[in-house]
Design a protein around this motif. Structure first.
Motif, PDB file in Angstrom:
ATOM      1  N   GLY A  44       0.851  -1.295   0.019  1.00 35.56           N
ATOM      2  CA  GLY A  44       0.148  -0.021  -0.104  1.00 35.56           C
ATOM      3  C   GLY A  44       0.695   1.281  -0.081  1.00 35.56           C
ATOM      4  N   THR A  45       1.928   1.334   0.578  1.00 34.90           N
ATOM      5  CA  THR A  45       2.890   2.451   0.512  1.00 34.90           C
ATOM      6  C   THR A  45       3.996   2.393  -0.340  1.00 34.90           C
ATOM      7  N   ARG A  46       4.020   1.384  -1.384  1.00 33.24           N
ATOM      8  CA  ARG A  46       5.018   1.379  -2.128  1.00 33.24           C
ATOM      9  C   ARG A  46       5.184   2.550  -3.093  1.00 33.24           C
ATOM     10  N   HIS A  47       4.386   3.310  -3.322  1.00 32.82           N
ATOM     11  CA  HIS A  47       4.640   4.521  -4.215  1.00 32.82           C
ATOM     12  C   HIS A  47       4.919   5.899  -3.310  1.00 32.82           C
ATOM     13  N   ALA A  48       4.884   5.502  -1.991  1.00 31.84           N
ATOM     14  CA  ALA A  48       5.314   6.535  -1.242  1.00 31.84           C
ATOM     15  C   ALA A  48       6.193   5.872   0.120  1.00 31.84           C
ATOM     16  N   GLN A  49       7.482   5.594  -0.172  1.00 33.87           N
ATOM     17  CA  GLN A  49       8.196   4.797   0.685  1.00 33.87           C
ATOM     18  C   GLN A  49       8.812   5.573   1.923  1.00 33.87           C
ATOM     19  N   LEU A  50       8.664   6.832   2.097  1.00 32.07           N
ATOM     20  CA  LEU A  50       9.163   7.754   3.173  1.00 32.07           C
ATOM     21  C   LEU A  50       7.916   8.131   4.194  1.00 32.07           C
ATOM     22  N   THR A  51       7.064   7.096   4.268  1.00 27.08           N
ATOM     23  CA  THR A  51       5.821   7.335   5.367  1.00 27.08           C
ATOM     24  C   THR A  51       6.231   6.434   6.704  1.00 27.08           C
ATOM     25  N   ASP A  52       5.630   6.940   7.717  1.00 25.80           N
ATOM     26  CA  ASP A  52       5.815   6.191   9.166  1.00 25.80           C
ATOM     27  C   ASP A  52       5.365   4.965   8.918  1.00 25.80           C
ATOM     28  N   GLU A  53       4.177   4.749   8.194  1.00 29.90           N
ATOM     29  CA  GLU A  53       3.565   3.500   8.121  1.00 29.90           C
ATOM     30  C   GLU A  53       4.480   2.398   7.593  1.00 29.90           C
ATOM     31  N   ASN A  54       5.382   2.852   6.239  1.00 34.95           N
ATOM     32  CA  ASN A  54       6.155   1.975   5.635  1.00 34.95           C
ATOM     33  C   ASN A  54       7.356   1.769   6.383  1.00 34.95           C
ATOM     34  N   VAL A  55       7.798   2.597   7.081  1.00 35.84           N
ATOM     35  CA  VAL A  55       9.195   2.500   7.840  1.00 35.84           C
ATOM     36  C   VAL A  55       8.853   1.601   9.090  1.00 35.84           C
ATOM     37  N   ARG A  56       7.706   1.739   9.736  1.00 34.44           N
ATOM     38  CA  ARG A  56       7.249   0.888  10.807  1.00 34.44           C
ATOM     39  C   ARG A  56       7.351  -0.635  10.338  1.00 34.44           C
ATOM     40  N   SER A  57       6.530  -0.940   9.096  1.00 38.12           N
ATOM     41  CA  SER A  57       6.232  -2.046   8.405  1.00 38.12           C
ATOM     42  C   SER A  57       7.705  -2.847   8.213  1.00 38.12           C
ATOM     43  N   LEU A  58       8.581  -1.929   7.690  1.00 37.10           N
ATOM     44  CA  LEU A  58       9.966  -2.450   7.541  1.00 37.10           C
ATOM     45  C   LEU A  58      10.747  -3.019   8.665  1.00 37.10           C
ATOM     46  N   ASN A  59      10.645  -2.048   9.561  1.00 32.68           N
ATOM     47  CA  ASN A  59      11.355  -2.200  10.886  1.00 32.68           C
ATOM     48  C   ASN A  59      10.667  -3.726  11.779  1.00 32.68           C
ATOM     49  N   MET A  60       9.475  -4.185  11.196  1.00 36.48           N
ATOM     50  CA  MET A  60       8.831  -5.138  12.129  1.00 36.48           C
ATOM     51  C   MET A  60       9.002  -6.586  11.225  1.00 36.48           C
ATOM     52  N   ILE A  61       9.740  -6.367  10.069  1.00 39.11           N
ATOM     53  CA  ILE A  61       9.934  -7.590   9.613  1.00 39.11           C
ATOM     54  C   ILE A  61      10.660  -8.835  10.124  1.00 39.11           C
ATOM     55  N   ASP A  62      11.739  -8.497  10.731  1.00 38.98           N
ATOM     56  CA  ASP A  62      12.503  -9.527  11.609  1.00 38.98           C
ATOM     57  C   ASP A  62      11.815 -10.181  12.471  1.00 38.98           C
ATOM     58  N   MET A  63      10.761  -9.260  13.391  1.00 40.27           N
ATOM     59  CA  MET A  63      10.125 -10.118  14.111  1.00 40.27           C
ATOM     60  C   MET A  63       8.727 -11.102  13.608  1.00 40.27           C
ATOM     61  N   ILE A  64       8.097 -10.188  12.767  1.00 43.73           N
ATOM     62  CA  ILE A  64       6.967 -10.749  12.256  1.00 43.73           C
ATOM     63  C   ILE A  64       7.246 -12.168  11.361  1.00 43.73           C
ATOM     64  N   PHE A  65       8.392 -12.139  10.417  1.00 43.86           N
ATOM     65  CA  PHE A  65       8.592 -12.845   9.356  1.00 43.86           C
ATOM     66  C   PHE A  65       9.733 -13.766  10.334  1.00 43.86           C
ATOM     67  N   PHE A  66       9.942 -13.985  11.379  1.00 47.16           N
ATOM     68  CA  PHE A  66      11.080 -14.768  12.028  1.00 47.16           C
ATOM     69  C   PHE A  66      11.103 -16.210  11.488  1.00 47.16           C
ATOM     70  N   ASP A  67      10.239 -16.745  11.050  1.00 47.23           N
ATOM     71  CA  ASP A  67      10.231 -18.206  10.500  1.00 47.23           C
ATOM     72  C   ASP A  67      10.167 -18.232   9.037  1.00 47.23           C
ATOM     73  N   GLU A  68      10.592 -17.121   8.537  1.00 47.80           N
ATOM     74  CA  GLU A  68      10.646 -17.147   7.013  1.00 47.80           C
ATOM     75  C   GLU A  68      12.352 -16.698   6.634  1.00 47.80           C
ATOM     76  N   PRO A  69      13.244 -17.548   6.569  1.00 49.57           N
ATOM     77  CA  PRO A  69      14.481 -17.137   6.544  1.00 49.57           C
ATOM     78  C   PRO A  69      14.862 -16.331   4.941  1.00 49.57           C
ATOM     79  N   ARG A  70      14.310 -16.787   4.062  1.00 43.31           N
ATOM     80  CA  ARG A  70      14.293 -16.060   2.761  1.00 43.31           C
ATOM     81  C   ARG A  70      13.953 -14.681   2.647  1.00 43.31           C
ATOM     82  N   VAL A  71      12.833 -14.376   3.254  1.00 44.58           N
ATOM     83  CA  VAL A  71      12.331 -13.021   3.472  1.00 44.58           C
ATOM     84  C   VAL A  71      13.291 -12.085   4.423  1.00 44.58           C
ATOM     85  N   ARG A  72      13.856 -12.772   5.528  1.00 44.10           N
ATOM     86  CA  ARG A  72      14.608 -12.104   6.238  1.00 44.10           C
ATOM     87  C   ARG A  72      16.124 -11.627   5.727  1.00 44.10           C
ATOM     88  N   THR A  73      16.402 -12.624   4.782  1.00 38.90           N
ATOM     89  CA  THR A  73      17.752 -12.348   4.107  1.00 38.90           C
ATOM     90  C   THR A  73      17.616 -11.508   3.201  1.00 38.90           C
TER      91      THR A  73
END
Length: 147
Positions: A44-73
């Motif tokens: 949803g924010t791929r058109h505006a990557q400098l939004t709080d929502e986008n940054v927050r989502s990126l920063n949560m990847i390690d925790m939320i996708f902890f069981d997806e090694p390819r995503v984390r890499t």
């Protein structure tokens, strides 16, 4: 006699087994919901990557996708690119964009959408002309204020 014991055990353990199965299914559903939320936010924010929502989502990847090694890499590779000052140019932005596209596509794949959502879908972004002009005006105002 043995059937009576089996019946008693079944009566005693059935509620416990039902509770354990329910808790497991709810936990699984909740984890998937969090992953879908992050994926939806990044798409949803791929058109505006400098939004709080986008940054927050990126920063949560390690925790939320902890069981997806390819995503984390892919996230770690993208993070390294974001932190690389040498990529602050047209070529670097293109590299970052490709890595971001790869990351989002892999997230969709990990959630079972590999046939429904391709890199072409993720790369297709709608940006109304108004947003582009509004951004340019804001940038011009900011530049004037800095001078």
């Amino acid at each position: 006699m043995i059937m009576d014991i089996v019946n008693v055990l079944a009566i005693l353990f059935s509620p416990l087994i039902a509770i354990l199965v329910t808790v497991y299914l709810q936990d699984r559903k909740e984890k998937r919901g969090h992953k879908l939320s992050i994926l939806g936010s990044l798409i949803g924010t791929r058109h505006a990557q400098l939004t709080d929502e986008n940054v927050r989502s990126l920063n949560m990847i390690d925790m939320i996708f902890f069981d997806e090694p390819r995503v984390r890499t892919l996230w770690h590779e993208y993070f390294d690119m974001l932190c690389n000052e040498g990529l602050n140019n047209a070529g670097g932005w293109t590299q970052r964009s490709k890595k971001r596209l790869e990351l989002i596509t892999e997230m969709a794949k990990s959630l079972g959408y590999e046939k429904a959502i391709t890199h072409l879908d993720v790369d297709r972004v709608y940006i109304p002309e108004y947003f582009g002009k509004s951004f340019q005006r804001s940038e011009a105002i900011a530049n004037e204020l800095l001078v």
